[in-house]
Design a protein around this motif. Structure first.
Motif, PDB file in Angstrom:
ATOM      1  N   LEU A  43      44.970 -19.459 -46.799  1.00  0.00           N
ATOM      2  CA  LEU A  43      44.408 -20.588 -46.051  1.00  0.00           C
ATOM      3  C   LEU A  43      44.887 -21.905 -46.647  1.00  0.00           C
ATOM      4  O   LEU A  43      45.249 -22.840 -45.912  1.00  0.00           O
ATOM      5  CB  LEU A  43      42.882 -20.531 -46.059  1.00  0.00           C
ATOM      6  N   GLY A  44      44.917 -21.999 -47.975  1.00  0.00           N
ATOM      7  CA  GLY A  44      45.405 -23.212 -48.616  1.00  0.00           C
ATOM      8  C   GLY A  44      46.849 -23.497 -48.254  1.00  0.00           C
ATOM      9  O   GLY A  44      47.231 -24.651 -48.011  1.00  0.00           O
ATOM     10  N   ALA A  45      47.670 -22.444 -48.196  1.00  0.00           N
ATOM     11  CA  ALA A  45      49.078 -22.612 -47.834  1.00  0.00           C
ATOM     12  C   ALA A  45      49.221 -23.093 -46.388  1.00  0.00           C
ATOM     13  O   ALA A  45      50.050 -23.970 -46.086  1.00  0.00           O
ATOM     14  CB  ALA A  45      49.818 -21.295 -48.023  1.00  0.00           C
ATOM     15  N   VAL A  46      48.408 -22.540 -45.498  1.00  0.00           N
ATOM     16  CA  VAL A  46      48.443 -22.962 -44.093  1.00  0.00           C
ATOM     17  C   VAL A  46      48.061 -24.433 -43.962  1.00  0.00           C
ATOM     18  O   VAL A  46      48.713 -25.216 -43.254  1.00  0.00           O
ATOM     19  CB  VAL A  46      47.511 -22.081 -43.240  1.00  0.00           C
ATOM     20  N   LEU A  47      46.995 -24.836 -44.668  1.00  0.00           N
ATOM     21  CA  LEU A  47      46.561 -26.234 -44.612  1.00  0.00           C
ATOM     22  C   LEU A  47      47.625 -27.162 -45.182  1.00  0.00           C
ATOM     23  O   LEU A  47      47.828 -28.276 -44.670  1.00  0.00           O
ATOM     24  CB  LEU A  47      45.253 -26.401 -45.391  1.00  0.00           C
ATOM     25  N   ALA A  48      48.294 -26.726 -46.248  1.00  0.00           N
ATOM     26  CA  ALA A  48      49.329 -27.560 -46.854  1.00  0.00           C
ATOM     27  C   ALA A  48      50.534 -27.707 -45.919  1.00  0.00           C
ATOM     28  O   ALA A  48      51.114 -28.791 -45.797  1.00  0.00           O
ATOM     29  CB  ALA A  48      49.759 -26.962 -48.185  1.00  0.00           C
ATOM     30  N   LEU A  49      50.915 -26.630 -45.254  1.00  0.00           N
ATOM     31  CA  LEU A  49      52.078 -26.667 -44.364  1.00  0.00           C
ATOM     32  C   LEU A  49      51.810 -27.449 -43.088  1.00  0.00           C
ATOM     33  O   LEU A  49      52.726 -28.062 -42.517  1.00  0.00           O
ATOM     34  CB  LEU A  49      52.507 -25.237 -44.016  1.00  0.00           C
ATOM     35  N   PHE A  50      50.568 -27.427 -42.634  1.00  0.00           N
ATOM     36  CA  PHE A  50      50.221 -28.091 -41.371  1.00  0.00           C
ATOM     37  C   PHE A  50      49.110 -29.122 -41.589  1.00  0.00           C
ATOM     38  O   PHE A  50      48.169 -29.211 -40.807  1.00  0.00           O
ATOM     39  CB  PHE A  50      49.791 -27.049 -40.330  1.00  0.00           C
ATOM     40  N   SER A  51      49.242 -29.906 -42.655  1.00  0.00           N
ATOM     41  CA  SER A  51      48.176 -30.844 -43.043  1.00  0.00           C
ATOM     42  C   SER A  51      47.923 -31.929 -41.999  1.00  0.00           C
ATOM     43  O   SER A  51      46.833 -32.511 -41.961  1.00  0.00           O
ATOM     44  CB  SER A  51      48.509 -31.493 -44.389  1.00  0.00           C
ATOM     45  N   LEU A  52      48.912 -32.204 -41.151  1.00  0.00           N
ATOM     46  CA  LEU A  52      48.715 -33.229 -40.119  1.00  0.00           C
ATOM     47  C   LEU A  52      47.919 -32.697 -38.932  1.00  0.00           C
ATOM     48  O   LEU A  52      47.478 -33.477 -38.083  1.00  0.00           O
ATOM     49  CB  LEU A  52      50.072 -33.762 -39.650  1.00  0.00           C
ATOM     50  N   GLN A  53      47.758 -31.386 -38.871  1.00  0.00           N
ATOM     51  CA  GLN A  53      46.909 -30.786 -37.830  1.00  0.00           C
ATOM     52  C   GLN A  53      45.466 -30.776 -38.358  1.00  0.00           C
ATOM     53  O   GLN A  53      44.990 -29.785 -38.906  1.00  0.00           O
ATOM     54  CB  GLN A  53      47.383 -29.370 -37.495  1.00  0.00           C
ATOM     55  N   LEU A  54      44.801 -31.907 -38.193  1.00  0.00           N
ATOM     56  CA  LEU A  54      43.504 -32.095 -38.844  1.00  0.00           C
ATOM     57  C   LEU A  54      42.459 -31.076 -38.399  1.00  0.00           C
ATOM     58  O   LEU A  54      41.547 -30.761 -39.170  1.00  0.00           O
ATOM     59  CB  LEU A  54      42.997 -33.517 -38.603  1.00  0.00           C
ATOM     60  N   TRP A  55      42.592 -30.553 -37.204  1.00  0.00           N
ATOM     61  CA  TRP A  55      41.600 -29.600 -36.721  1.00  0.00           C
ATOM     62  C   TRP A  55      41.560 -28.331 -37.573  1.00  0.00           C
ATOM     63  O   TRP A  55      40.537 -27.640 -37.631  1.00  0.00           O
ATOM     64  CB  TRP A  55      41.868 -29.233 -35.253  1.00  0.00           C
ATOM     65  N   LEU A  56      42.684 -28.027 -38.250  1.00  0.00           N
ATOM     66  CA  LEU A  56      42.720 -26.833 -39.090  1.00  0.00           C
ATOM     67  C   LEU A  56      41.737 -26.920 -40.260  1.00  0.00           C
ATOM     68  O   LEU A  56      41.310 -25.892 -40.794  1.00  0.00           O
ATOM     69  CB  LEU A  56      44.139 -26.620 -39.630  1.00  0.00           C
ATOM     70  N   PHE A  57      41.368 -28.129 -40.655  1.00  0.00           N
ATOM     71  CA  PHE A  57      40.447 -28.279 -41.774  1.00  0.00           C
ATOM     72  C   PHE A  57      39.036 -27.814 -41.414  1.00  0.00           C
ATOM     73  O   PHE A  57      38.178 -27.705 -42.291  1.00  0.00           O
ATOM     74  CB  PHE A  57      40.441 -29.723 -42.270  1.00  0.00           C
ATOM     75  N   ALA A  58      38.802 -27.513 -40.140  1.00  0.00           N
ATOM     76  CA  ALA A  58      37.524 -26.909 -39.743  1.00  0.00           C
ATOM     77  C   ALA A  58      37.392 -25.505 -40.318  1.00  0.00           C
ATOM     78  O   ALA A  58      36.277 -24.967 -40.435  1.00  0.00           O
ATOM     79  CB  ALA A  58      37.418 -26.856 -38.224  1.00  0.00           C
ATOM     80  N   LEU A  59      38.530 -24.912 -40.694  1.00  0.00           N
ATOM     81  CA  LEU A  59      38.491 -23.580 -41.299  1.00  0.00           C
ATOM     82  C   LEU A  59      37.915 -23.615 -42.709  1.00  0.00           C
ATOM     83  O   LEU A  59      37.436 -22.590 -43.204  1.00  0.00           O
ATOM     84  CB  LEU A  59      39.906 -22.986 -41.343  1.00  0.00           C
ATOM     85  N   VAL A  60      37.963 -24.788 -43.349  1.00  0.00           N
ATOM     86  CA  VAL A  60      37.488 -24.879 -44.728  1.00  0.00           C
ATOM     87  C   VAL A  60      35.998 -24.577 -44.835  1.00  0.00           C
ATOM     88  O   VAL A  60      35.597 -23.708 -45.627  1.00  0.00           O
ATOM     89  CB  VAL A  60      37.823 -26.258 -45.336  1.00  0.00           C
ATOM     90  N   PRO A  61      35.120 -25.260 -44.065  1.00  0.00           N
ATOM     91  CA  PRO A  61      33.690 -24.923 -44.200  1.00  0.00           C
ATOM     92  C   PRO A  61      33.364 -23.496 -43.788  1.00  0.00           C
ATOM     93  O   PRO A  61      32.506 -22.853 -44.397  1.00  0.00           O
ATOM     94  CB  PRO A  61      32.991 -25.943 -43.293  1.00  0.00           C
ATOM     95  N   LEU A  62      34.069 -22.995 -42.766  1.00  0.00           N
ATOM     96  CA  LEU A  62      33.816 -21.616 -42.329  1.00  0.00           C
ATOM     97  C   LEU A  62      34.186 -20.627 -43.432  1.00  0.00           C
ATOM     98  O   LEU A  62      33.421 -19.700 -43.733  1.00  0.00           O
ATOM     99  CB  LEU A  62      34.622 -21.319 -41.060  1.00  0.00           C
TER     100      LEU A  62
END
Length: 216
Positions: A43-62
């Motif tokens: 998940l960290g790698a996905v967020l780092a690769l697509f950090s400009l896709q802010l909606w992906l950060f919704a996966l963090v609390p889940l």
């Protein structure tokens, strides 16, 4: 100092029926620990690769919520079903700090967020956890004192992730939150050292000893 960690017994009580079913299906504590660590890194790698896709950060609390459950589950499997092991102790501590680092560092790539502050927070988190692990070296228990333990960090970064994904949290405010986390992490480290020394009956004025070392 208060910490979300103090709610762990109630959380475990809710999970106990699920833990029993997992044990009956042959799932081990170490498997749960490794799975939680691996998914966190992915998940960290996905967020780092697509950090400009802010909606992906919704996966963090889940994921933080699910990961907290998995952390409780692996401990219960180990303690209550005779799965405690030396390897498990290593995996438990190492997977936690690796997972935290993997999940926190992508926040450094957000526009307007100070990468240095994110790295400082990650380093202070590592130091505070190391201070907790050192408890047994002074004849104390593993220390989980707050106010910014791993459960507290999970909550804060979960809220940050939700705020980023929803757009309700201005990215410029994240640095302020990071400064607060850093300050509380330093306080946590101090608390863990003080409580460990007090529990172990160690005189803070005495020179360091080799008590608890296994490499002598």
């Amino acid at each position: 100092m208060p910490s979300i960690y103090q709610l762990k017994p109630r959380f475990q009580a809710l999970l106990r029926p699920l833990v029993t079913r997992m044990y009956r299906r042959g799932i081990s504590a170490n498997q749960v620990t490794l799975a939680a660590g691996i998914v966190s890194v992915i998940l960290g790698a996905v967020l780092a690769l697509f950090s400009l896709q802010l909606w992906l950060f919704a996966l963090v609390p889940l994921w933080m919520l699910l990961r907290m459950a998995l952390n409780a589950i692996d401990g219960m499997l180990a303690r209550e079903f005779g799965q405690q092991s030396r390897l498990g102790a290593y995996l438990n501590e190492l997977c936690d700090v690796i997972a935290d680092s993997a999940l926190f560092l992508p926040f450094a790539l957000l526009p307007g967020v100070s990468p240095s502050l994110v790295v400082i927070v990650v380093l202070l988190a590592l130091v505070s956890e190391y201070a907790g692990v050192l408890g047994p070296m002074v004849s104390a228990t593993r220390r989980y004192d707050g106010p910014m333990g791993k459960s507290d960090r999970a909550l804060v970064f979960g809220v940050l992730g939700a705020g980023v994904a929803s757009g309700l949290l201005p990215l410029a405010w994240i640095d302020i939150v990071l400064l607060l986390i850093a300050a509380l992490s330093i306080l946590t480290t101090v608390n863990r050292i003080k409580q460990g020394l007090a529990e172990g009956g160690v005189d803070t004025a005495s020179p360091p000893s080799k008590q608890g070392r296994t490499d002598a």
